[in-house]
Enzyme design. Structure first.
Site, PDB file in Angstrom:
ATOM      1  N   ARG A 142     -57.619   5.485   4.237  1.00  0.00           N
ATOM      2  CA  ARG A 142     -57.634   6.872   3.744  1.00  0.00           C
ATOM      3  C   ARG A 142     -57.480   6.798   2.234  1.00  0.00           C
ATOM      4  O   ARG A 142     -56.462   6.354   1.728  1.00  0.00           O
ATOM      5  CB  ARG A 142     -56.516   7.699   4.383  1.00  0.00           C
ATOM      6  CG  ARG A 142     -56.391   9.094   3.781  1.00  0.00           C
ATOM      7  CD  ARG A 142     -55.489  10.024   4.563  1.00  0.00           C
ATOM      8  NE  ARG A 142     -56.158  10.563   5.737  1.00  0.00           N
ATOM      9  CZ  ARG A 142     -55.788  11.678   6.386  1.00  0.00           C
ATOM     10  NH1 ARG A 142     -54.745  12.373   5.965  1.00  0.00           N
ATOM     11  NH2 ARG A 142     -56.440  12.093   7.454  1.00  0.00           N
TER      12      ARG A 142
ATOM     13  N   HIS B  35     -64.806  13.144   6.449  1.00  0.00           N
ATOM     14  CA  HIS B  35     -63.755  12.818   7.432  1.00  0.00           C
ATOM     15  C   HIS B  35     -64.445  12.622   8.791  1.00  0.00           C
ATOM     16  O   HIS B  35     -64.336  13.467   9.678  1.00  0.00           O
ATOM     17  CB  HIS B  35     -62.741  13.965   7.476  1.00  0.00           C
ATOM     18  CG  HIS B  35     -61.440  13.626   8.141  1.00  0.00           C
ATOM     19  ND1 HIS B  35     -61.130  12.371   8.614  1.00  0.00           N
ATOM     20  CD2 HIS B  35     -60.345  14.401   8.399  1.00  0.00           C
ATOM     21  CE1 HIS B  35     -59.918  12.390   9.144  1.00  0.00           C
ATOM     22  NE2 HIS B  35     -59.419  13.606   9.026  1.00  0.00           N
TER      23      HIS B  35
ATOM     24  N   GLN C 293     -62.625  12.944  12.263  1.00  0.00           N
ATOM     25  CA  GLN C 293     -62.306  14.339  12.614  1.00  0.00           C
ATOM     26  C   GLN C 293     -63.532  15.015  13.238  1.00  0.00           C
ATOM     27  O   GLN C 293     -63.439  15.641  14.285  1.00  0.00           O
ATOM     28  CB  GLN C 293     -61.869  15.099  11.358  1.00  0.00           C
ATOM     29  CG  GLN C 293     -61.576  16.559  11.611  1.00  0.00           C
ATOM     30  CD  GLN C 293     -60.277  16.780  12.377  1.00  0.00           C
ATOM     31  OE1 GLN C 293     -59.236  16.307  11.977  1.00  0.00           O
ATOM     32  NE2 GLN C 293     -60.340  17.500  13.483  1.00  0.00           N
TER      33      GLN C 293
ATOM     34  N   ASP D 124     -60.859  25.288   7.124  1.00  0.00           N
ATOM     35  CA  ASP D 124     -59.953  24.231   6.665  1.00  0.00           C
ATOM     36  C   ASP D 124     -59.263  24.729   5.389  1.00  0.00           C
ATOM     37  O   ASP D 124     -59.655  25.753   4.828  1.00  0.00           O
ATOM     38  CB  ASP D 124     -60.752  22.942   6.408  1.00  0.00           C
ATOM     39  CG  ASP D 124     -59.865  21.782   5.955  1.00  0.00           C
ATOM     40  OD1 ASP D 124     -58.666  21.767   6.327  1.00  0.00           O
ATOM     41  OD2 ASP D 124     -60.357  20.893   5.236  1.00  0.00           O
TER      42      ASP D 124
ATOM     43  N   CYS E 217     -58.927  21.782  11.535  1.00  0.00           N
ATOM     44  CA  CYS E 217     -58.548  20.373  11.702  1.00  0.00           C
ATOM     45  C   CYS E 217     -57.046  20.151  11.533  1.00  0.00           C
ATOM     46  O   CYS E 217     -56.520  19.129  11.960  1.00  0.00           O
ATOM     47  CB  CYS E 217     -59.323  19.510  10.707  1.00  0.00           C
ATOM     48  SG  CYS E 217     -58.993  19.954   8.991  1.00  0.00           S
TER      49      CYS E 217
ATOM     50  N   ARG F 180     -58.197  14.091  18.841  1.00  0.00           N
ATOM     51  CA  ARG F 180     -58.238  13.028  17.837  1.00  0.00           C
ATOM     52  C   ARG F 180     -57.853  11.698  18.499  1.00  0.00           C
ATOM     53  O   ARG F 180     -58.448  10.662  18.236  1.00  0.00           O
ATOM     54  CB  ARG F 180     -57.261  13.315  16.677  1.00  0.00           C
ATOM     55  CG  ARG F 180     -57.562  14.523  15.818  1.00  0.00           C
ATOM     56  CD  ARG F 180     -58.862  14.405  15.051  1.00  0.00           C
ATOM     57  NE  ARG F 180     -58.959  13.180  14.262  1.00  0.00           N
ATOM     58  CZ  ARG F 180     -58.414  12.978  13.056  1.00  0.00           C
ATOM     59  NH1 ARG F 180     -57.734  13.943  12.475  1.00  0.00           N
ATOM     60  NH2 ARG F 180     -58.586  11.840  12.400  1.00  0.00           N
TER      61      ARG F 180
END
Ligand code: CP
Ligand code: NVA
Length: 332
Positions: free
Chosen positions: A125, A152, A155, A247, A287, A315
């Site tokens: 990340r 991402h 996700q 988001d 998310c 996830r």
């Protein structure tokens, strides 16, 4: 090029959007995963979710170790990868960037080469997609994108699983994303184009998704039958949507822009007015983490159409599918 005695392949031009063959070493973008492998991941995730914890899958990654090298905070991505690894018989090591010698000047290349001698895979990340590509270039083990400023993918793949479960299909649905055209919007656009799902993005001028990804998605959508629309009117985006998604307005690393962002994005809140123009049975996705009263009204996030907890749970199931595909391949 040779570093620490290891020969490093040259990075191909435009690598972040290049297609890799099925079983490519790294998972850097949804765009890089062939459509048939996206569908295969969905099937594996569904199978793993239905399996008993004590099933044969509990030993599939026995003896394997995953590293999680994070330069930004995380709850879901970190814990779902760690729990997923444990449930498949392997283990995970969390490596916050500030706690390893990287923070004292050891090079990315040396770190990647050394970690590759201990680990079977690395989730990274970071901020810049180009830095993620550097990790992938130097590591000899698979590198999985755990979020960058650009995208991402894990996700978005998990979100496809949630939408399939709730709607029974992907092809031909309309997903409306309202708010900031950020990393989540970019990956959702890539994922929608791959599977033939229409995506309609409603965002302020200057907050559109990445232009290169938009162009790429439009090209792929022409083959898959998806429509990729971008407008500056949230109601146009939300009209008749099967899925409403939003988001945060200030992503990690953008904290200095917060006041400007709050002002520009205020008309794009996912609230009951916007929900009313979607299909009556539309689902609401986010998310997470969420900011109630900013990008989403509390009544919508906590309301009956919200699927955010199932989305967060998925996830885990999608990470397990990704781990089996990129680290173990026990299905083949
Ligand atoms: N959605 C998501 O990636 O959450 P985290 O930042 O908690 O990992
Ligand atoms: N757009 C958000 C996603 C967090 C999971 C961020 O990058 O901070």
């Amino acid at each position: 090029m040779t570093i620490l005695g290891h020969s490093i392949p040259n990075r191909p031009a435009n690598s972040s959007l290049d297609s890799v063959p099925c079983g490519g070493k790294d998972l850097l973008t949804v765009a890089g995963i062939p459509a048939n492998q996206v569908l295969r991941l969905l099937q594996i995730a569904r199978d793993l979710k239905a399996m008993d914890r004590s099933s044969r899958a509990s030993q599939w990654l026995a003896g394997m170790t995953l590293g999680l090298l994070f330069e930004k905070p995380s709850t879901r991505t970190r814990v779902s990868f760690e729990a997923g690894m444990n449930q498949l018989g392997g283990q995970a090591i969390f490596l916050p960037a500030e706690k390893i010698q990287l923070s004292r000047g050891e090079s990315l290349a040396d770190t990647a080469l050394v970690l590759s001698r201990y680990l079977d895979g690395l989730v990274v990340r970071t901020y810049d997609q180009a830095v993620l590509e550097e990790w992938a270039r130097y590591a000899t083990v698979p590198v999985i994108n755990g979020l960058t400023d650009l995208c991402h993918p894990c996700q978005a793949l998990a979100d496809l699983l949630t939408i399939t479960e709730k709607k029974g299909r992907l092809n031909g649905l309309k997903l409306a994303y309202v708010g900031d055209g950020n990393n989540i919007a970019n990956s959702l656009m890539e994922a929608s184009a791959k599977v033939g799902m229409h995506i309609s993005i409603g965002c302020p001028s200057g907050y559109e998704p990445d232009q290169r990804i938009t162009d790429w998605a439009r090209e792929i959508a022409a083959q898959s039958g998806a429509a990729i629309e971008i407008s500056h009117d949230p109601a146009v985006a939300a009209k008749g949507a099967d899925v409403l998604y939003t988001d945060v307005w200030t992503s990690m690393g953008q904290e200095k822009e917060q006041s400007r962002r709050l002002k520009a994005l205020a008309p794009y809140q996912l609230n009951e007015t916007l929900l009313a123009v979607a299909r009556p049975n539309a689902i609401v996705m986010h998310c997470l983490p969420a900011h109630r009263g900013e990008e989403i009204a509390a009544a919508v996030l906590d309301g009956p159409q919200s699927v955010v907890l199932d989305q967060a749970e998925n996830r885990l199931h999608m990470q397990k599918a990704i781990l089996t595909e990129w680290l173990g391949r026990p299905w083949s």
